[in-house]
Motif scaffolding. Structure first.
Motif, PDB file in Angstrom:
ATOM      1  N   UNK A 114     100.953  48.627  30.495  1.00  0.00           N
ATOM      2  CA  UNK A 114     101.529  47.915  31.647  1.00  0.00           C
ATOM      3  C   UNK A 114     103.012  47.664  31.400  1.00  0.00           C
ATOM      4  N   UNK A 154     103.372  41.477  32.519  1.00  0.00           N
ATOM      5  CA  UNK A 154     102.126  40.746  32.351  1.00  0.00           C
ATOM      6  C   UNK A 154     102.356  39.352  32.929  1.00  0.00           C
ATOM      7  N   UNK A 155     101.614  39.031  33.976  1.00  0.00           N
ATOM      8  CA  UNK A 155     101.790  37.720  34.610  1.00  0.00           C
ATOM      9  C   UNK A 155     103.205  37.505  35.099  1.00  0.00           C
ATOM     10  N   UNK A 212     101.374  33.822  25.613  1.00  0.00           N
ATOM     11  CA  UNK A 212     101.396  34.513  26.896  1.00  0.00           C
ATOM     12  C   UNK A 212     101.902  33.571  27.983  1.00  0.00           C
ATOM     13  N   UNK A 219      99.167  33.679  33.682  1.00  0.00           N
ATOM     14  CA  UNK A 219      97.949  34.486  33.638  1.00  0.00           C
ATOM     15  C   UNK A 219      96.699  33.616  33.640  1.00  0.00           C
ATOM     16  N   UNK A 220      96.856  32.293  33.456  1.00  0.00           N
ATOM     17  CA  UNK A 220      95.694  31.412  33.428  1.00  0.00           C
ATOM     18  C   UNK A 220      95.502  30.763  34.785  1.00  0.00           C
ATOM     19  N   UNK A 227      91.519  36.051  29.953  1.00  0.00           N
ATOM     20  CA  UNK A 227      92.626  35.923  30.900  1.00  0.00           C
ATOM     21  C   UNK A 227      93.753  36.902  30.606  1.00  0.00           C
ATOM     22  N   UNK A 228      94.009  37.177  29.322  1.00  0.00           N
ATOM     23  CA  UNK A 228      95.047  38.173  29.043  1.00  0.00           C
ATOM     24  C   UNK A 228      94.592  39.546  29.519  1.00  0.00           C
ATOM     25  N   UNK A 229      93.307  39.874  29.297  1.00  0.00           N
ATOM     26  CA  UNK A 229      92.821  41.177  29.754  1.00  0.00           C
ATOM     27  C   UNK A 229      92.866  41.260  31.281  1.00  0.00           C
ATOM     28  N   UNK A 249      94.951  39.882  33.181  1.00  0.00           N
ATOM     29  CA  UNK A 249      96.342  40.138  33.547  1.00  0.00           C
ATOM     30  C   UNK A 249      96.706  41.603  33.333  1.00  0.00           C
ATOM     31  N   UNK A 250      96.220  42.170  32.219  1.00  0.00           N
ATOM     32  CA  UNK A 250      96.534  43.570  31.934  1.00  0.00           C
ATOM     33  C   UNK A 250      95.910  44.476  32.999  1.00  0.00           C
TER      34      UNK A 250
END
Lengths: 271, 270, 307
Positions: free
Chosen positions: A55, A58-59, A197, A201-202, B42-44, B46-47
């Protein structure tokens, strides 16, 4: 008060220096373990690189921006780990009777537990985190105003204090259940992993919990929003980006309270 | 032969029981595994939001993989620990000499003991976080009974491969006296090349092929791919065969190393 | 002047045991009950009793590690549990089977560290170190890491460490355990000498009555948490007529060959010339169940953690 703090700091330095001398007497082992620490945490970052081979963002954060978050989180955890990482083995010390031995010395138990087996090899983690952090600062295309520059040490200091408090709470819990050392890992290593991170993303509920309940978001997320000039997913007032000292202070007070209660419990149950 | 097998069962059972006495530690571990499971999920997410077909997985595959990882982390003892740590400790104290003179195979004894431990960890620290993950996320499950059976076999083989690696690490204590450094390093490799940090299928280009040929791939990537139905029919057989191959290679190496160690202990008295 | 004052001290613990699958039953165990005694400055007192009688609980309260459930304690003018750190300056402790020294450091470095921890004036430190090095024969050991010392050498090192800061009171927990006859005798000479020359008050726990005979004019005996005797050693011998009944409950009927009885009883610490004491009722004592046959798995396992 000032006297007591000074006495405790010098006692800590004294004990830590003794352990450094001990570890230097096993040079090969010391070098290997430091390199090991460097590698472990290094592969952590390689995992992020692997993700970015699939990617570009990310976020909403680029690789360099995530490197900044990663470096900040790793450094804060690294400093806290260096200063009192051994506190997590408190349960083991209680079982071995080491805590009793410490209690017959004219020093604070906390200082003795923190300094015990002080391990300079933990510089491995700090070096690795520092390298990633430095690279991100170099690679980020930012206008480094005085405020931004000042925010960097601000982030590192209060982020470290927050982790110090979390380590202390995690250890103090072992006064009640000596086996629970792994519980603390969820908050220390888990906290630092999630802070590597972007919070975007959460889920929003998780960000709220990480802001108001376990204030890990103040380690590096809010200061980084300011430095990287990113929008806040929670739309909190800008003051939140400077509120790390408040979170650090509250958490420290809580940690001190729990630690004291734990010590009192230990001394009234002997177990 | 019958009596040997029943002995191994007894050893495995005792090991299972021994680990089950650490209740508070188990609960603490389940909590920690669940927290890490959440973070990684959550990281996955996002990926895969950015790249919905990364590594040939879809987002549900990826999240399932994250929880399978948490389920396997203790089962295969990625951070080391388990029966092989006992061996290292006994080498340091010299008690290993007693083990070497026992009329049963040292390797079989320790393997049985480690399988007992793995069984306990699978049922507690494997299953509990997995259930938690299943409640929070939509996961993929094996399509039919055959896949479940293949997965079960694959998990056992994951433990035997990891046992072989850990046994070699512990056996290094015969020569180095202290295996801390090697163990540390081995854990780093295991963590990274098992695909716990990031699935091996995400590795760029040829590095993915290399990583998937190493023994650590047997820890998580292979069982996870079987669970997710990425290996079907003959392909599944080949995947399990890969694990069998590494099990045989590693256990044979262990056998040779222990034979040498035996000679060393006999000749030099430890 | 009494340097140790113990008045009506109680110490109880709540012990939780699993009863049934999930239920837990709590029982209160009195480790020490209504304990009262005082020790004058310069006295050397033997404190004896069977394992689990409450000796170490008493010592832990006297050092300030443990808070008493009831009653009052004073040591060297301090209330131990409230003024732990201040008291620590005035006392020395030797835990018989565990060293308080730093495992990887040479003795000399351990002592130097103690000098700083206890803020011992430099000249006083040198004087004390020279004296102890001389009397305990530590000279050749000063540059050896503690882990390489033998048990006897380590004990000598530990005792010197406990005395470096000129404490008023020293607690010695089984200082002669595991030592050979000559080392024991030398150590006793040293302790007597130190007590006489320096006026240090010594409280000594031991299983070896010879220690008491050679060193202490006074003996206190604790059993099941109560002080059952306090007086001279002769007085204790005078009580030696009474008999003690040991009732042994066996889990299973014993086969003769599996219970080498003499040795097992010895391991509970009740042989080696233990005096018999008058007791109100026979106490039941169940032998520990025999350990299962040894396996190659050592019990030192602890849950692994991420480090």
């Amino acid at each position: 008060m000032v006297d007591r703090v000074a006495a405790n700091v010098s006692a800590y330095a004294l004990l830590a220096w003794m352990w450094i001398r001990v570890s230097l007497s096993y040079r090969t082992s010391f070098a290997l373990l430091t390199a090991g620490q460097f590698l472990i945490t290094g592969l952590d970052f390689v995992a992020i690189l692997v993700m970015f081979s699939n990617v570009d963002v990310l976020g909403g954060f680029s690789l360099t921006e995530i490197a900044f978050l990663y470096g900040g989180s790793a450094l804060c955890l690294g400093f806290a780990d260096l200063l009192l990482g051994n506190i997590e083995r408190l349960g083991q010390r209680i079982r071995l009777g080491t805590v009793d031995q410490m209690l017959v010395r004219p020093l604070s138990l906390f200082v003795q537990v923190c300094a015990d087996e002080f391990a300079l090899r933990r510089l491995g983690r700090i070096t690795q985190g520092g390298l990633v952090f430095a690279w991100s600062i170099y690679a980020l295309d930012l206008d480094w105003t005085a405020a931004r520059v000042a925010m960097v040490p601000y982030l590192l200091v209060f982020g470290t204090v927050i982790f110090l408090a979390i380590f202390t709470i995690g250890a103090a819990v072992q006064f009640w259940t000596a086996e629970s050392s792994e519980l603390a890992n969820a908050f220390t290593y888990g906290g630092s992993t999630l802070a590597q991170f972007p919070m975007t993303i959460y889920p929003v509920e998780a960000i709220k919990a990480l802001t108001f309940i376990v204030p890990i978001a103040f380690v590096n997320w809010y200061p980084s929003l300011f430095i990287l000039d990113k929008p806040d997913p929670l739309h909190l007032p800008t003051a939140a980006q400077f509120a790390a000292p408040v979170a650090a202070a509250l958490l420290t007070v809580a940690a001190a309270g729990i630690w004291r209660t734990g010590v009192r419990r230990y001394r009234s149950t002997g177990s | 032969m019958r009596s040997t097998v029943s002995l191994w069962f007894a050893v495995a059972h005792r090991s299972f029981r021994r680990y089950s006495t650490y209740r508070a530690a188990t609960f603490a571990g389940i909590f920690t595994n669940s927290v890490f499971g959440l973070i990684i999920s959550f990281t996955y997410i996002a990926v895969w939001k950015q790249n919905p077909t990364a590594g040939g997985y879809d987002v549900a595959d990826a999240v399932t993989y994250a929880w399978l990882g948490q389920a396997m982390i203790m089962t295969v003892a990625v951070w080391s620990g388990g029966a092989t740590d006992d061996l290292a400790a006994r080498i340091k104290t010299g008690d290993v000499a007693i083990d070497l003179y026992r009329p049963v195979s040292l390797l079989g004894w320790y393997l049985a003991s480690d399988l007992g431990r793995a069984g306990y960890h699978l049922l507690t620290r494997g299953l509990a976080p997995m259930i938690f993950g299943a409640l929070v996320f939509d996961l993929h499950y094996p399509a039919n009974a055959l896949v479940w059976a293949q997965f079960a076999v694959s998990v056992v083989l994951a433990v035997t491969v990891s046992f072989g690696v850990r046994m070699l690490v512990s056996a290094s204590a015969f020569w180095l006296l202290d295996d801390t450094g090697v163990k540390h390093l081995a854990a780093v490799f295991a963590m990274f090349f098992s695909g716990l940090a990031v699935p091996l299928v995400l590795f760029p280009g040829w590095t993915s092929d290399v990583a998937q040929a190493l023994p650590w791939a047997a820890y998580l990537q292979v069982p996870a791919d079987i669970w997710l139905g990425k290996h079907q029919g003959l392909d599944a057989l080949a995947a399990v065969g890969f694990q069998v191959l590494w099990t045989v290679v590693l256990l044979l190496t262990c056998h040779l190393v222990l034979a040498r160690a035996n000679r060393k202990v006999v000749v030099h008295g430890g | 002047m009494s340097v140790i004052e113990v008045r009506g001290v109680d110490r109880s613990f709540v012990v939780r045991r699993r009863s049934g699958r999930l239920r837990r039953a709590s029982t209160t165990v009195h480790a020490v009950r209504d304990l009262s005694f005082s020790v004058e400055a310069g006295e050397m007192v033997g404190y004896i009793g069977p394992n689990g009688a409450g000796k170490s609980t008493t010592i832990k309260m006297l050092t300030g590690i443990l808070v008493p459930s009831a009653g009052s304690l004073r040591v060297a003018g301090y209330t131990p549990y409230a003024e732990r750190a201040a008291l620590a300056q005035r006392i020395g402790v030797v835990f018989g089977q565990r060293t308080t020294l730093w495992w990887d450091l040479p003795l000399r470095d351990s002592y130097d560290l103690l000098r700083r921890i206890y803020r011992i004036p430099a000249d006083r430190y040198r004087e004390n170190l020279d004296t102890f090095t001389d009397l305990l024969g530590l000279g050749p050991l000063l540059d050896t890491p503690v882990r390489q010392l033998s048990l006897g050498q380590r004990m000598r090192g530990d005792i010197a460490a406990a005395l470096l800061h000129d404490p008023d009171v020293v607690y010695l927990d089984e200082p002669t355990i595991g030592l050979d006859v000559v080392s024991k005798s030398n150590l006793r000479d040293f302790l007597r000498e130190t007590n006489r020359e320096r006026g240090v008050t010594v409280l000594l726990t031991t299983h070896d009555l010879v220690d008491i005979e050679r060193l202490c004019s006074r003996v206190m005996v604790i059993d099941a948490g109560r002080l059952v005797f306090d007086g001279s050693l002769e007085g204790l011998h005078g009580l030696g007529e009474a008999r003690r009944t040991l009732v042994v409950d066996l889990v299973e009927p014993a086969r003769r060959s599996t219970y080498p009885t003499r040795r097992r009883c010895g391991s509970t610490g009740r042989d080696s010339g233990w005096p018999s004491l008058p007791r109100p009722a026979p106490r039941r004592w169940s032998p520990p169940s025999l350990p299962p046959t040894r396996s190659p798995t050592s019990p030192s396992w602890s849950p692994t953690s991420r480090t």
